[in-house]
Design a protein around this motif. Sequence first.
Motif, PDB file in Angstrom:
ATOM      1  N   VAL A 152      39.637  25.041  45.014  1.00 50.09           N
ATOM      2  CA  VAL A 152      39.005  26.220  44.424  1.00 50.09           C
ATOM      3  C   VAL A 152      39.755  26.723  43.196  1.00 50.09           C
ATOM      4  CG1 VAL A 152      37.944  26.957  46.586  1.00 50.09           C
ATOM      5  CG2 VAL A 152      40.255  27.740  46.009  1.00 50.09           C
ATOM      6  N   ASP A 153      40.945  26.184  42.934  1.00 48.82           N
ATOM      7  CA  ASP A 153      41.660  26.573  41.723  1.00 48.82           C
ATOM      8  C   ASP A 153      40.829  26.255  40.480  1.00 48.82           C
ATOM      9  OD1 ASP A 153      42.227  23.938  42.753  1.00 48.82           O
ATOM     10  OD2 ASP A 153      43.648  23.670  41.116  1.00 48.82           O
ATOM     11  N   ASN A 154      39.952  25.247  40.582  1.00 49.01           N
ATOM     12  CA  ASN A 154      39.076  24.933  39.456  1.00 49.01           C
ATOM     13  C   ASN A 154      38.092  26.067  39.183  1.00 49.01           C
ATOM     14  OD1 ASN A 154      39.897  22.114  38.819  1.00 49.01           O
ATOM     15  ND2 ASN A 154      39.278  21.759  40.928  1.00 49.01           N
ATOM     16  N   ILE A 155      37.627  26.727  40.224  1.00 48.31           N
ATOM     17  CA  ILE A 155      36.742  27.877  40.054  1.00 48.31           C
ATOM     18  C   ILE A 155      37.509  29.044  39.447  1.00 48.31           C
ATOM     19  CG2 ILE A 155      35.268  29.529  41.267  1.00 48.31           C
ATOM     20  CD1 ILE A 155      34.777  27.356  43.400  1.00 48.31           C
ATOM     21  N   PHE A 156      38.748  29.219  39.884  1.00 52.89           N
ATOM     22  CA  PHE A 156      39.582  30.322  39.415  1.00 52.89           C
ATOM     23  C   PHE A 156      39.762  30.295  37.900  1.00 52.89           C
ATOM     24  CE2 PHE A 156      43.732  32.214  38.421  1.00 52.89           C
ATOM     25  CZ  PHE A 156      43.647  33.438  39.076  1.00 52.89           C
ATOM     26  N   VAL A 157      39.872  29.125  37.321  1.00 52.17           N
ATOM     27  CA  VAL A 157      40.086  29.017  35.871  1.00 52.17           C
ATOM     28  C   VAL A 157      38.799  28.723  35.115  1.00 52.17           C
ATOM     29  CG1 VAL A 157      42.505  28.357  36.045  1.00 52.17           C
ATOM     30  CG2 VAL A 157      40.757  26.570  36.104  1.00 52.17           C
ATOM     31  N   PHE A 158      37.663  28.835  35.790  1.00 50.27           N
ATOM     32  CA  PHE A 158      36.375  28.509  35.182  1.00 50.27           C
ATOM     33  C   PHE A 158      35.480  29.745  35.072  1.00 50.27           C
ATOM     34  CE2 PHE A 158      32.119  26.415  35.254  1.00 50.27           C
ATOM     35  CZ  PHE A 158      32.301  25.501  34.225  1.00 50.27           C
ATOM     36  N   HIS A 201      43.130  28.345  50.917  1.00 47.84           N
ATOM     37  CA  HIS A 201      43.779  28.743  49.665  1.00 47.84           C
ATOM     38  C   HIS A 201      42.983  29.800  48.916  1.00 47.84           C
ATOM     39  CE1 HIS A 201      45.207  28.165  45.433  1.00 47.84           C
ATOM     40  NE2 HIS A 201      46.374  28.042  46.040  1.00 47.84           N
ATOM     41  N   GLY A 202      41.677  29.605  48.817  1.00 47.05           N
ATOM     42  CA  GLY A 202      40.846  30.564  48.094  1.00 47.05           C
ATOM     43  C   GLY A 202      40.872  31.935  48.731  1.00 47.05           C
ATOM     44  N   SER A 203      40.820  31.965  50.052  1.00 50.63           N
ATOM     45  CA  SER A 203      40.874  33.227  50.777  1.00 50.63           C
ATOM     46  C   SER A 203      42.196  33.948  50.531  1.00 50.63           C
ATOM     47  CB  SER A 203      40.688  32.975  52.278  1.00 50.63           C
ATOM     48  OG  SER A 203      40.823  34.151  53.022  1.00 50.63           O
ATOM     49  N   ALA A 204      43.290  33.187  50.465  1.00 55.83           N
ATOM     50  CA  ALA A 204      44.608  33.780  50.211  1.00 55.83           C
ATOM     51  C   ALA A 204      44.689  34.335  48.790  1.00 55.83           C
ATOM     52  CB  ALA A 204      45.696  32.745  50.444  1.00 55.83           C
ATOM     53  N   VAL A 205      44.104  33.638  47.823  1.00 57.85           N
ATOM     54  CA  VAL A 205      44.065  34.150  46.450  1.00 57.85           C
ATOM     55  C   VAL A 205      43.240  35.438  46.403  1.00 57.85           C
ATOM     56  CG1 VAL A 205      43.282  33.702  44.086  1.00 57.85           C
ATOM     57  CG2 VAL A 205      44.418  31.891  45.385  1.00 57.85           C
ATOM     58  N   ASN A 206      42.089  35.444  47.092  1.00 52.94           N
ATOM     59  CA  ASN A 206      41.262  36.649  47.151  1.00 52.94           C
ATOM     60  C   ASN A 206      42.056  37.837  47.692  1.00 52.94           C
ATOM     61  OD1 ASN A 206      39.056  35.151  46.255  1.00 52.94           O
ATOM     62  ND2 ASN A 206      38.240  34.832  48.311  1.00 52.94           N
ATOM     63  N   ALA A 207      42.806  37.588  48.774  1.00 57.02           N
ATOM     64  CA  ALA A 207      43.601  38.655  49.386  1.00 57.02           C
ATOM     65  C   ALA A 207      44.680  39.150  48.421  1.00 57.02           C
ATOM     66  CB  ALA A 207      44.235  38.163  50.687  1.00 57.02           C
ATOM     67  N   ALA A 237      50.667  36.458  43.192  1.00 57.33           N
ATOM     68  CA  ALA A 237      50.263  36.127  44.557  1.00 57.33           C
ATOM     69  C   ALA A 237      50.793  34.746  44.920  1.00 57.33           C
ATOM     70  CB  ALA A 237      48.742  36.150  44.685  1.00 57.33           C
ATOM     71  N   ILE A 238      51.391  34.650  46.105  1.00 61.42           N
ATOM     72  CA  ILE A 238      51.888  33.367  46.605  1.00 61.42           C
ATOM     73  C   ILE A 238      51.115  33.012  47.869  1.00 61.42           C
ATOM     74  CG2 ILE A 238      53.901  32.049  47.333  1.00 61.42           C
ATOM     75  CD1 ILE A 238      55.673  34.106  46.005  1.00 61.42           C
ATOM     76  N   LYS A 265      48.824  36.627  38.499  1.00 57.20           N
ATOM     77  CA  LYS A 265      49.211  35.212  38.452  1.00 57.20           C
ATOM     78  C   LYS A 265      49.250  34.661  39.870  1.00 57.20           C
ATOM     79  CE  LYS A 265      51.173  31.415  36.790  1.00 57.20           C
ATOM     80  NZ  LYS A 265      50.358  30.480  36.000  1.00 57.20           N
ATOM     81  N   VAL A 266      48.867  33.400  40.030  1.00 58.96           N
ATOM     82  CA  VAL A 266      48.995  32.700  41.303  1.00 58.96           C
ATOM     83  C   VAL A 266      50.071  31.636  41.166  1.00 58.96           C
ATOM     84  CG1 VAL A 266      47.833  31.277  43.034  1.00 58.96           C
ATOM     85  CG2 VAL A 266      46.558  33.071  41.845  1.00 58.96           C
TER      86      VAL A 266
END
Length: 370
Positions: free
Chosen positions: A217-223, A98-104, A36-37, A115-116
């Motif tokens: 929110v990348d910290n949440i993604f890896v936590f 950013h978080g919303s885009a990762v979710n999508a 995801a980009i 992978k992001v």
Amino acid sequence: MKNPYAEDFSHANLCLRPNSQVEQEWRISVKLLSVAIPSYNSEAYMRKCIDSLLVGGEDVEILIVDDGSTDRTGAIADEYEKNYPSIVKAVHKENGGHGSAVNAGLEHASGLYFKVVDSDDWVKESAYFKILEVLRDITEGDSTLDMLISNFVYEKEGETKHKVMKYRHALPQDKIFTWSEVKHFHKGQYILMHSVIFRTRLLRECGLKLPEHTFYVDNIFVFEPLPFVRNMYYLDVNFYRYYIGREGQSVNEDIMISRVDQQIKVNKIMVDYLSDNMDRVYTKRKLKNYMVNYLEIITVISSILLIRSGTEENLEKKQELWKYIKKKDMRLYMRLRYGVLGNSMNLPGKSGRKISVEGYKICRRFYKFN
């Protein structure tokens, strides 16, 4: 023997039977890796990112998530989808951060792994091929892998020598391993979004959903996924190139101070998550230590930003943050507050705050995190 990824294939409507023709041809229908980009007004630099990923070929699905851009980002995404229809998907959505885009990206992902890669970053070709080879070999074997870790490089503007975040002293190499085999992480050495590739189904099963309109929110993604990670694989290659230096970038210190409320929001989400999942985490001592130490550095960053701002309002917010942790979980508070870093963030008076800032400056020069 049942294919270990059979349930992971279910989203692609594959019904696998041992040694069946369908099973032998699964990689034709199922992508090995979804990337995801997240992209917002990225027209000036996104092509470098996309082009670096295209060399992965048909094993890869590239999801360009246009997060409500107002420039040509969406048009560029559509262009790549038209030119590479079997590899690239353009996902258009209203702006949500950013978080919303990762979710999508995760919602649209059909690959076994996820992978992001941010739109101003890129990957190194030789390391990319090695990672795909490892993932391919594992998926064709008898085990499932939950998380693959690789190195990343700080591509800081104006610097010719780039710092590489490596994990060779903390993690076994070139093998699947569990938390019990993890060694000691140094301060400042953490598994970041740039480092990881997760199994897609794991992220869905753990219920990961990042908050919208929120930075960091990348910290949440890896936590949050970590308590669900049963095993890992570390490949000592410099895969991800993390660009630092673009004007207005979220890791710029002045920008971080201006968005400190969002940093605090993420910090509190992580406190709540770890406190609410202590029973799951505390059964694995090394996982517990890693997650507590990671939360410690996040809390230190929140504290130093509030100190650096120099305002009475933000100094009060710093006190409120630590009170929040104390009220939420006294055991966790004691670990964070009276560790070396936590204690250094709570030295009394102006002289104490000055010492805290000087210590932060030394760490920033050494670790080059912004």
